[in-house]
Design a protein around this motif. Structure first.
Motif, PDB file in Angstrom:
ATOM      1  N   ILE A 262       0.651  -1.209   0.027  1.00 46.50           N
ATOM      2  CA  ILE A 262      -0.007  -0.073   0.070  1.00 46.50           C
ATOM      3  C   ILE A 262       0.944   1.395  -0.040  1.00 46.50           C
ATOM      4  N   ALA A 263       2.037   1.247   0.959  1.00 41.07           N
ATOM      5  CA  ALA A 263       2.824   2.223   0.800  1.00 41.07           C
ATOM      6  C   ALA A 263       3.600   2.680  -0.375  1.00 41.07           C
ATOM      7  N   ASN A 264       3.667   1.625  -1.329  1.00 41.90           N
ATOM      8  CA  ASN A 264       4.422   1.715  -2.630  1.00 41.90           C
ATOM      9  C   ASN A 264       3.245   2.123  -3.662  1.00 41.90           C
ATOM     10  N   GLY A 265       1.883   2.445  -3.389  1.00 44.73           N
ATOM     11  CA  GLY A 265       1.065   2.660  -4.241  1.00 44.73           C
ATOM     12  C   GLY A 265       0.251   1.520  -5.049  1.00 44.73           C
ATOM     13  N   VAL A 266       0.399   0.356  -4.547  1.00 44.07           N
ATOM     14  CA  VAL A 266      -0.648  -0.803  -4.940  1.00 44.07           C
ATOM     15  C   VAL A 266      -1.734  -0.623  -4.357  1.00 44.07           C
ATOM     16  N   ASP A 267      -2.956  -0.515  -5.107  1.00 45.52           N
ATOM     17  CA  ASP A 267      -4.191  -0.441  -4.782  1.00 45.52           C
ATOM     18  C   ASP A 267      -4.502  -1.400  -3.748  1.00 45.52           C
ATOM     19  N   ALA A 268      -5.307  -1.098  -2.633  1.00 48.65           N
ATOM     20  CA  ALA A 268      -5.759  -2.089  -1.635  1.00 48.65           C
ATOM     21  C   ALA A 268      -6.252  -3.487  -2.186  1.00 48.65           C
ATOM     22  N   ASP A 269      -7.493  -3.162  -3.217  1.00 43.17           N
ATOM     23  CA  ASP A 269      -8.123  -4.080  -3.819  1.00 43.17           C
ATOM     24  C   ASP A 269      -7.239  -5.132  -4.637  1.00 43.17           C
ATOM     25  N   ALA A 270      -6.330  -4.697  -5.018  1.00 40.51           N
ATOM     26  CA  ALA A 270      -5.368  -5.419  -5.856  1.00 40.51           C
ATOM     27  C   ALA A 270      -4.676  -6.313  -4.807  1.00 40.51           C
ATOM     28  N   VAL A 271      -4.245  -5.746  -3.549  1.00 40.81           N
ATOM     29  CA  VAL A 271      -3.482  -6.653  -2.746  1.00 40.81           C
ATOM     30  C   VAL A 271      -4.424  -7.574  -2.029  1.00 40.81           C
ATOM     31  N   ALA A 272      -5.636  -7.325  -2.037  1.00 41.27           N
ATOM     32  CA  ALA A 272      -6.684  -8.096  -1.183  1.00 41.27           C
ATOM     33  C   ALA A 272      -6.855  -9.308  -2.349  1.00 41.27           C
ATOM     34  N   HIS A 273      -7.161  -9.140  -3.713  1.00 39.43           N
ATOM     35  CA  HIS A 273      -7.252 -10.070  -4.568  1.00 39.43           C
ATOM     36  C   HIS A 273      -5.925 -11.011  -4.635  1.00 39.43           C
ATOM     37  N   ALA A 274      -4.671 -10.450  -4.579  1.00 42.13           N
ATOM     38  CA  ALA A 274      -3.840 -11.180  -4.816  1.00 42.13           C
ATOM     39  C   ALA A 274      -3.394 -12.006  -3.547  1.00 42.13           C
ATOM     40  N   ALA A 275      -3.932 -11.696  -2.491  1.00 41.25           N
ATOM     41  CA  ALA A 275      -3.477 -12.396  -1.151  1.00 41.25           C
ATOM     42  C   ALA A 275      -4.588 -13.531  -1.063  1.00 41.25           C
ATOM     43  N   MET A 276      -5.754 -13.192  -1.685  1.00 40.44           N
ATOM     44  CA  MET A 276      -6.813 -14.286  -1.421  1.00 40.44           C
ATOM     45  C   MET A 276      -6.175 -15.172  -2.678  1.00 40.44           C
ATOM     46  N   PHE A 277      -5.744 -15.017  -3.769  1.00 36.98           N
ATOM     47  CA  PHE A 277      -5.476 -16.160  -4.716  1.00 36.98           C
ATOM     48  C   PHE A 277      -4.274 -16.833  -4.173  1.00 36.98           C
ATOM     49  N   THR A 278      -3.063 -16.172  -3.595  1.00 37.03           N
ATOM     50  CA  THR A 278      -2.099 -16.858  -3.097  1.00 37.03           C
ATOM     51  C   THR A 278      -2.620 -17.799  -2.142  1.00 37.03           C
ATOM     52  N   ALA A 279      -3.425 -17.436  -1.039  1.00 39.50           N
ATOM     53  CA  ALA A 279      -3.730 -18.236  -0.010  1.00 39.50           C
ATOM     54  C   ALA A 279      -4.455 -19.257  -0.704  1.00 39.50           C
ATOM     55  N   LEU A 280      -5.638 -19.243  -1.433  1.00 39.49           N
ATOM     56  CA  LEU A 280      -6.352 -20.268  -1.909  1.00 39.49           C
ATOM     57  C   LEU A 280      -5.604 -21.232  -2.999  1.00 39.49           C
ATOM     58  N   ALA A 281      -4.625 -20.771  -3.530  1.00 39.45           N
ATOM     59  CA  ALA A 281      -3.649 -21.577  -4.328  1.00 39.45           C
ATOM     60  C   ALA A 281      -2.780 -22.452  -3.473  1.00 39.45           C
ATOM     61  N   ASP A 282      -2.362 -22.006  -2.365  1.00 40.87           N
ATOM     62  CA  ASP A 282      -1.364 -22.670  -1.426  1.00 40.87           C
ATOM     63  C   ASP A 282      -2.428 -23.728  -0.795  1.00 40.87           C
ATOM     64  N   LEU A 283      -3.497 -23.303  -0.386  1.00 40.29           N
ATOM     65  CA  LEU A 283      -4.628 -24.297   0.185  1.00 40.29           C
ATOM     66  C   LEU A 283      -4.819 -25.527  -0.719  1.00 40.29           C
ATOM     67  N   VAL A 284      -4.882 -25.157  -1.826  1.00 41.81           N
ATOM     68  CA  VAL A 284      -5.320 -26.152  -2.987  1.00 41.81           C
ATOM     69  C   VAL A 284      -4.106 -26.997  -3.153  1.00 41.81           C
ATOM     70  N   ALA A 285      -2.890 -26.495  -3.091  1.00 41.85           N
ATOM     71  CA  ALA A 285      -1.708 -27.343  -3.367  1.00 41.85           C
ATOM     72  C   ALA A 285      -1.554 -28.338  -2.313  1.00 41.85           C
ATOM     73  N   ALA A 286      -2.056 -27.890  -1.013  1.00 42.42           N
ATOM     74  CA  ALA A 286      -1.788 -28.419   0.334  1.00 42.42           C
ATOM     75  C   ALA A 286      -2.743 -29.703   0.592  1.00 42.42           C
ATOM     76  N   TYR A 287      -4.124 -29.330   0.289  1.00 42.37           N
ATOM     77  CA  TYR A 287      -5.129 -30.156   0.466  1.00 42.37           C
ATOM     78  C   TYR A 287      -6.135 -30.484  -0.533  1.00 42.37           C
ATOM     79  N   GLY A 288      -6.051 -30.083  -1.638  1.00 40.57           N
ATOM     80  CA  GLY A 288      -6.524 -30.300  -2.925  1.00 40.57           C
ATOM     81  C   GLY A 288      -8.135 -29.339  -2.913  1.00 40.57           C
ATOM     82  N   GLU A 289      -8.580 -29.400  -4.208  1.00 44.31           N
ATOM     83  CA  GLU A 289      -9.567 -28.657  -4.628  1.00 44.31           C
ATOM     84  C   GLU A 289     -10.732 -28.983  -3.879  1.00 44.31           C
ATOM     85  N   ASP A 290     -10.987 -30.360  -3.489  1.00 46.77           N
ATOM     86  CA  ASP A 290     -12.527 -30.443  -2.775  1.00 46.77           C
ATOM     87  C   ASP A 290     -12.539 -29.916  -1.397  1.00 46.77           C
TER      88      ASP A 290
END
Length: 90
Positions: free
Chosen positions: A37-65
């Motif tokens: 945010i301090a470097n000018g990245v939009d908060a919504d973009a950070v939120a979406h990137a964080a959610m994507f990263t979290a979900l992708a890591d969880l899918v890799a660890a536990y599977g899609e179901d």
């Protein structure tokens, strides 16, 4: 100390460790979020990137179901205020 007491103490210690690890992880994520945010990245973009990263890591660890099942419960938890940081409890 009987065996049950030992097991309970070990479980309490493990739970405390898990809490400490999760608290540390949240600190790292919060710092990275603030830096973006301090470097000018939009908060919504950070939120979406964080959610994507979290979900992708969880899918890799536990599977899609498993992750889809976890996500099914999110609307209720959101509406209950589980993710509201500054809520007032009455």
């Amino acid at each position: 100390m009987i065996n049950d007491d030992y097991v309970e103490a070990a479980m309490d210690a493990e739970f405390a460790e898990d809490e400490d690890i999760r608290r540390a992880a949240l600190g790292f994520i919060s710092d990275a979020w603030a830096e973006a945010i301090a470097n000018g990245v939009d908060a919504d973009a950070v939120a979406h990137a964080a959610m994507f990263t979290a979900l992708a890591d969880l899918v890799a660890a536990y599977g899609e179901d498993a992750v889809a099942k976890l996500a099914e419960g999110l609307p209720d938890r959101i509406l209950q205020g589980d993710y509201t940081v500054n809520r007032v409890l009455q």
